[in-house]
Enzyme design. Structure first.
Site, PDB file in Angstrom:
ATOM      1  N   GLY A  33       0.964  -1.124   0.369  1.00  0.00           N
ATOM      2  CA  GLY A  33      -0.385   0.254  -0.433  1.00  0.00           C
ATOM      3  C   GLY A  33       1.193   0.975  -0.081  1.00  0.00           C
ATOM      4  CG  ASP A  85       0.906  -4.401   5.188  1.00  0.00           C
ATOM      5  OD1 ASP A  85       0.531  -2.865   5.245  1.00  0.00           O
ATOM      6  OD2 ASP A  85       0.511  -5.558   5.404  1.00  0.00           O
ATOM      7  N   GLY A  86       0.271  -1.095   6.818  1.00  0.00           N
ATOM      8  CA  GLY A  86      -0.890   0.030   7.224  1.00  0.00           C
ATOM      9  C   GLY A  86      -1.901  -0.962   6.976  1.00  0.00           C
ATOM     10  CE  LYS A  98      -2.728  -5.465   6.398  1.00  0.00           C
ATOM     11  NZ  LYS A  98      -2.662  -4.033   5.401  1.00  0.00           N
ATOM     12  N   GLY A  99      -7.102  -4.511   2.840  1.00  0.00           N
ATOM     13  CA  GLY A  99      -7.135  -5.351   1.118  1.00  0.00           C
ATOM     14  C   GLY A  99      -7.658  -4.281   0.486  1.00  0.00           C
ATOM     15  N   GLY A 100      -7.431  -3.069   1.123  1.00  0.00           N
ATOM     16  CA  GLY A 100      -7.825  -1.747   0.150  1.00  0.00           C
ATOM     17  C   GLY A 100      -6.759  -2.750  -1.412  1.00  0.00           C
ATOM     18  N   GLY A 101      -5.812  -2.780  -1.291  1.00  0.00           N
ATOM     19  CA  GLY A 101      -5.099  -2.304  -2.590  1.00  0.00           C
ATOM     20  C   GLY A 101      -4.895  -4.570  -2.986  1.00  0.00           C
ATOM     21  CD  GLU A 107      -1.981  -6.831   3.236  1.00  0.00           C
ATOM     22  OE1 GLU A 107      -1.379  -5.645   2.596  1.00  0.00           O
ATOM     23  OE2 GLU A 107      -3.009  -6.975   3.341  1.00  0.00           O
ATOM     24  CE  LYS A 125      -5.627   4.621   5.913  1.00  0.00           C
ATOM     25  NZ  LYS A 125      -4.999   3.945   4.962  1.00  0.00           N
TER      26      LYS A 125
HETATM   27  C1  5RP Z   1      -2.859  -3.611   1.294  1.00  0.00           C
HETATM   28  C2  5RP Z   1      -4.296  -3.189   2.352  1.00  0.00           C
HETATM   29  C3  5RP Z   1      -2.812  -1.250   2.652  1.00  0.00           C
HETATM   30  O1  5RP Z   1      -2.354  -2.334   3.758  1.00  0.00           O
HETATM   31  C4  5RP Z   1      -3.878  -0.923   3.103  1.00  0.00           C
HETATM   32  O2  5RP Z   1      -5.303  -0.980   1.720  1.00  0.00           O
HETATM   33  C5  5RP Z   1      -3.850   0.351   3.448  1.00  0.00           C
HETATM   34  O3  5RP Z   1      -2.833   1.468   2.210  1.00  0.00           O
HETATM   35  P1  5RP Z   1      -2.692   2.551   2.023  1.00  0.00           P
HETATM   36  O4  5RP Z   1      -1.689   2.769   3.137  1.00  0.00           O
HETATM   37  O5  5RP Z   1      -2.188   2.521   1.019  1.00  0.00           O
HETATM   38  O6  5RP Z   1      -3.534   3.865   2.782  1.00  0.00           O
HETATM   39  O7  5RP Z   1      -4.215  -3.371   3.073  1.00  0.00           O
HETATM   40  O8  5RP Z   1      -3.572  -4.338   0.517  1.00  0.00           O
END
Ligand code: 5RP
Length: 223
Positions: A33, A85-86, A98-101, A107, A125
């Site tokens: 992300g 991780d984010g 999680k999982g926006g990406g 992960e 967040k």
């Molecule tokens: C990717 C994720 C990322 O950690 C989550 O989407 C946060 O993304 P960003 O740092 O771009 O806000 O879970 O699958």
């Protein structure tokens, strides 16, 4: 501060945490992300003390390698001290969406191996109840319609993420409109639907440490 400046600040704090806490030569797990990307760029400066990394996506592996940072296969790693991780949302019990990406499955696998999960986010967040961000669910393609029907029974609105194929060759269904008051229960329930690979709730294995970027500085929250 802009959101990117907040992400940059928390990435720097995470780099300092790793420099301080990861024994020299140990393995570091790296998330996916935009916040994780800032973190990757920061750890280039300390790559000499990292034994190797495990990436949670192909994109992360490519960015790490672009900095000359060694990327290992998780199967060749016995132990991992820290995973950074984010998150898309994190609640006060340190459960996350999680999982926006779209990298949620890898992960979750990398997080399962790590001793300490360090979540890095900007303050937007942090939420009392998760669900405003649609919950991603990775699905085997032939099970798409079945899983969609089963997810609809949970009360939200499942929508296929158009044009998305995960690194594992699967689809993502995002469930909109949930109010997640029992993250661990919902995580387990969704994982029982046949055809689901994994879902984006990280409650059973939540974050151990949260570095949260706010206008007043980076706060540290412990589980
Ligand atoms: C990717 C994720 C990322 O950690 C989550 O989407 C946060 O993304 P960003 O740092 O771009 O806000 O879970 O699958």
């Amino acid at each position: 501060m802009t959101q990117d400046e907040l992400k940059q600040a928390v990435a720097r704090a995470a780099r300092d945490y790793v420099a301080d806490r990861l024994p020299v030569g140990d393995i570091l797990g790296v998330g996916t992300g935009s916040t994780a990307n800032f973190f990757i760029d920061e750890i280039a400066a300390i790559k000499g003390r990292i034994g190797g990394t495990v990436a949670s996506s192909e994109a992360t592996a490519k960015r790490l390698q672009g900095h000359g940072i060694r990327v290992l296969d998780l199967n060749d790693v016995d132990a991992m001290g820290i995973y950074v991780d984010g998150a898309d949302e994190i609640d006060h019990g340190m459960a996350m969406v999680k999982g926006g990406g779209g990298a949620l499955t890898r992960e979750k696998i990398v997080a399962a191996v790590a001793e300490t999960f360090v979540c890095i986010c900007d303050a937007s967040k942090r939420v009392a109840v998760m669900g405003r961000f649609p919950l991603p669910v990775e699905v085997i393609p032939m099970a798409r319609a079945h899983v969609t029907r089963e997810l609809a029974k949970l009360g939200g609105t499942p929508k296929l993420r158009e044009g998305m194929v995960t690194d594992n060759g699967n689809l993502i269904i995002d469930v909109h409109g949930l109010s997640i008051t029992d993250p661990a229960g919902l995580e387990a329930r969704i994982n029982q639907i046949v055809g689901v690979v994994t879902n984006g709730l990280f409650a059973e294995r939540g974050a151990d440490l949260l570095l949260l970027a706010t206008e007043g500085g980076v706060q540290t929250c412990v589980r």
